[in-house]
Design an enzyme around this catalytic site. Structure first.
Site, PDB file in Angstrom:
ATOM      1  CB  CYS A   2      58.938  64.749 -12.872  1.00 28.95           C
ATOM      2  SG  CYS A   2      59.716  65.417 -11.413  1.00 28.95           S
ATOM      3  NE  ARG A  27      53.592  62.805 -14.914  1.00 32.37           N
ATOM      4  CZ  ARG A  27      53.137  61.655 -14.457  1.00 32.37           C
ATOM      5  NH1 ARG A  27      51.949  61.240 -14.794  1.00 32.37           N
ATOM      6  NH2 ARG A  27      53.874  60.918 -13.658  1.00 32.37           N
ATOM      7  CD1 TRP A  77      55.114  69.289  -8.040  1.00 34.42           C
ATOM      8  CD2 TRP A  77      56.236  67.755  -6.859  1.00 34.42           C
ATOM      9  NE1 TRP A  77      54.584  69.246  -6.775  1.00 34.42           N
ATOM     10  CE2 TRP A  77      55.249  68.327  -6.037  1.00 34.42           C
ATOM     11  CE3 TRP A  77      57.075  66.772  -6.326  1.00 34.42           C
ATOM     12  CZ2 TRP A  77      55.067  67.941  -4.707  1.00 34.42           C
ATOM     13  CZ3 TRP A  77      56.895  66.389  -5.005  1.00 34.42           C
ATOM     14  CH2 TRP A  77      55.895  66.971  -4.217  1.00 34.42           C
ATOM     15  CG  ASN A 103      58.613  60.866 -12.490  1.00 30.52           C
ATOM     16  OD1 ASN A 103      58.654  61.328 -11.352  1.00 30.52           O
ATOM     17  ND2 ASN A 103      57.495  60.443 -13.050  1.00 30.52           N
ATOM     18  N   GLY A 104      61.149  60.258 -10.177  1.00 28.67           N
ATOM     19  CA  GLY A 104      61.316  59.291  -9.087  1.00 28.67           C
ATOM     20  C   GLY A 104      62.328  59.819  -8.095  1.00 28.67           C
ATOM     21  CD  GLU A 490      37.329  66.369  -2.771  1.00 26.32           C
ATOM     22  OE1 GLU A 490      38.263  65.910  -2.118  1.00 26.32           O
ATOM     23  OE2 GLU A 490      37.505  67.046  -3.811  1.00 26.32           O
ATOM     24  CE  LYS A 494      39.470  69.146  -5.082  1.00 22.08           C
ATOM     25  NZ  LYS A 494      39.652  67.770  -5.400  1.00 22.08           N
ATOM     26  CD  GLU A 497      43.407  70.044  -4.238  1.00 18.73           C
ATOM     27  OE1 GLU A 497      44.500  69.486  -4.205  1.00 18.73           O
ATOM     28  OE2 GLU A 497      42.365  69.449  -4.526  1.00 18.73           O
ATOM     29  CG  HIS A 513      32.595  67.409  21.451  1.00 22.26           C
ATOM     30  ND1 HIS A 513      32.170  67.217  22.745  1.00 22.26           N
ATOM     31  CD2 HIS A 513      31.712  66.735  20.668  1.00 22.26           C
ATOM     32  CE1 HIS A 513      31.106  66.432  22.748  1.00 22.26           C
ATOM     33  NE2 HIS A 513      30.793  66.135  21.499  1.00 22.26           N
ATOM     34  CE  LYS A 611      44.824  64.906 -12.163  1.00 23.39           C
ATOM     35  NZ  LYS A 611      43.699  65.434 -11.370  1.00 23.39           N
TER      36      LYS A 611
END
Ligand code: F6R
Length: 616
Positions: A2, A27, A77, A103-104, A490, A494, A497, A513, A611
């Site tokens: 947010c 965000r 968000w 936000n929170g 990584e 990438k 996502e 295995h 983000k």
């Protein structure tokens, strides 16, 4: 998570708020809204416009005239309640007087909602935030008409709230000010010339001012056009000074690139060079890291290193752990901060705790810092965002100096983290067993990295072609061994996502295995095959994939004879073996990027993500 922006001054607030929200969209981007207060209108002292979707959808919904010189805005968000117009912020009180952006997470929102509903307040959204607007309105109205003033009403409302918040509140009957409160979510004030700003992130206001006041947890502020006043929950005044931030509008523009992710990948040669400047000490073959606040004696005292971060930062932490073991010969490991904080970790005074974060605001990482400090541990940070919560709370640290990262999928900040770990490993090694010659060798390796990243980026066309092929697969593997395994993790992160393809990372050694059962012509593998002491073993594993009809894109070094173990070859220049993973990661950034472009996905704003994850 947010974005919040606020304005009080001589300008019309709406365009300032919308422009700020555009810069904060990374965000959160499932809905957006603004509220403005107009002292000149008695009919409409305040107005709210909200829209589901992007900031551009909000812009389209704005009326031609939306007068008002104070206002608050938000890009969301979703946490509580689906993305929709009714759940978008600002939320408004039952009497239409108070507007709130947040936000929170309000932890006791269910109790507060039930209490309000029992008192006959009709709740208009599914959010946790809405209760705050009603609580403030109730305090303003008071009993028998004896209500509190705006600032006191916000304090009284916040006293009833448990949880984390950055809050900005607008009162239609006090249209000359915005009142804000912070606890656990970032919030700052921007000081302009006869105007003031509020933002969750300096990016929102950088066009207007570089003077910011970073609020602390527990701070309240009352913001008017000509200044601000900060105070505590007990109405004690606090002194908060403005600092100058080093951020320019150009850094937040695309600058000719199609996406921020592309821009940020291409910034790496220059940004890494900048990060290294002044930090390499040729005279003693070490790294100069004054911000760590650890003298050589303190550095020698540590028997273990524990690295904590989330998501991609955790994967880089794994790389960092192997650099520290290689160069300093101190046992080191990495763990997701999100797990660490919930398992009552044993904190040892002889362990150096290292947290790593681009935003410096990731809630799980921040809580890990506090848990370590509460139990007496020493924690240093590798952080990109200057002045962020983690940067301010750790005992010392290394700023990453990657500059702003706007794309949700992190690239350059991760490269800076791995370079930061190399510097830390070098400094720890040189006060222990690492020789001057080896220190000098690592310094030379680090100096070569910017130019070598540029070499990898010069092969972008080939990487784009490989990415287009990979994008056709519904599922793929990324594999690597020992130092190559975090690179594979990584790479898979990438890819998944931003392409929404199932990309799974495995240690190459683990393939036989179990996962080998999945290999088929439909499931390609990206294999990290550096020219190191594990080369033969990596080639054998690649052959096993090929023998089962799978294709292999090998990321390797010049001169490596892959034979028919790979269907495609991507080369990165050779550096020192301890530093090779830094360069081996760079092609995976472009593989993910170009696959997402080929699939037509929204590269910079992947679905369901934001983000910085400032909620649990
Ligand atoms: C992946 C990504 C996330 C972050 C993670 C930690 O591209 O961006 O996995 O790495 O959320 O964020 P910071 O580094 O801000 O703590």
């Amino acid at each position: 998570m947010c974005g919040i922006v606020g304005y009080v001054g001589p300008q019309q607030a709406a365009p300032v708020l919308v422009e700020g929200l555009t810069r904060l969209e990374y965000r959160g981007y499932d809905s957006a809204g603004i509220a403005v207060a107009n002292p000149r209108s008695t009919a409409h002292p305040s107005r709210v416009v909200r829209a589901k979707g992007r900031v551009r959808d909000l812009e389209a919904a704005l009326p031609a005239r939306l007068a008002g010189t104070a206002g608050i805005g938000h890009t969301r968000w979703a946490t509580h309640g689906e993305p929709s117009e009714r759940n978008a912020h600002p939320h408004t009180s039952f009497d239409g007087r108070v507007h709130v952006v947040h936000n929170g997470i309000i932890d006791n929102f269910a109790t507060l909602r039930a209490r309000l509903a029992a008192d006959g307040v009709e709740l208009a959204s599914d959010t946790d935030t809405e209760v705050v607007a009603h609580l403030v309105a109730r305090e303003l109205a008071g009993q028998d008409g004896k209500g509190l003033g705006f600032e006191d009403a916000v304090r009284a409302a916040v006293a009833q709230v448990d949880g984390t918040y950055a809050l900005a509140v607008l009162d239609a009957q006090a249209p000359d000010r915005v009142v804000v409160a912070r606890n656990g979510s970032p919030l700052l004030l921007g000081v302009g010339d006869g105007e003031m700003f509020v933002a969750s992130d300096a990016a929102a206001i950088v066009r207007h001012t570089s003077q910011v006041v970073l609020l602390d947890d527990g701070d309240f502020a009352s913001v008017t056009a000509d200044g601000f006043r900060t105070f505590t929950a007990d109405e004690e005044h606090t002194a908060r000074d403005a600092v100058t931030i080093d951020l320019t509008v150009e850094e937040l523009e695309l600058g000719g690139h199609a996406h921020f992710m592309h821009k940020e990948i291409h910034e790496q040669p220059e940004s890494v060079e900048r990060m290294l400047s002044g930090r390499l000490d040729d005279r003693f073959g070490t790294a100069k890291l004054d911000g760590l606040n650890l003298d050589p004696r303190a550095m020698r005292r540590f028997a273990r290193v524990k690295i904590l971060g989330c998501g991609s930062a955790y994967y880089v932490g794994q790389l960092g752990a192997s650099m520290i073991e290689d160069l300093a010969r101190i046992p080191a490991d990495a763990e997701p901060a999100s797990e660490f904080r919930y398992r009552n970790p044993i904190i040892e005074p002889s362990t150096l705790y290292v947290v790593v974060s681009q935003s410096g605001e990731t809630a799980d990482t921040l809580f890990a810092v506090r848990e370590i400090q509460r139990k007496g541990g020493t924690v240093v940070g590798l952080v990109n965002a200057v002045g962020s919560s983690i940067a301010r709370e750790v005992d010392g640290g290394i700023y990453l100096h990657a500059g702003p990262e706007v794309a949700v999928a992190s690239t350059k900040a991760l490269t800076h983290m791995s370079v930061g770990f190399a510097l830390l490993a070098l400094a720890l090694g040189r006060v222990r067993d690492l020789s001057f010659a080896d220190g000098t060798r690592i310094i030379a390796g680090l100096r070569a990295i910017p130019g070598q990243i540029a070499q990898v980026l010069a092969d972008e066309e080939d990487l784009a072609a490989a990415a287009r092929d990979l994008s056709a697969a519904a599922s793929l593997f990324f594999v690597g061994r020992v130092r190559g395994y975090p690179v594979a993790r990584e790479g898979a992160q990438k890819f998944k996502e931003i392409t929404y393809r199932h990309a799974e990372a495995y240690p190459t050694s683990e393939l036989k295995h179990g996962p080998l059962a999945l290999i088929s012509p439909e499931l390609p593998t990206v294999a990290i095959v550096p020219d190191d002491d594990l080369l033969e073993r990596n080639l054998t594993a690649a052959q096993e994939i090929r023998a089962r009809g799978g294709s292999v894109v090998a990321i390797t070094h010049p001169g490596v004879d892959l034979g028919d173990a790979a269907t495609q070859r991507i080369e990165v220049p050779r550096n020192e073996v301890e530093l090779d993973p830094i360069l081996l990661t760079v092609p995976t950034q472009l593989l993910g990027y170009h696959a997402a472009v080929a699939l037509g996905e929204d590269v910079d704003r992947p679905r369901n993500l934001a983000k910085s994850v400032t909620v649990e």
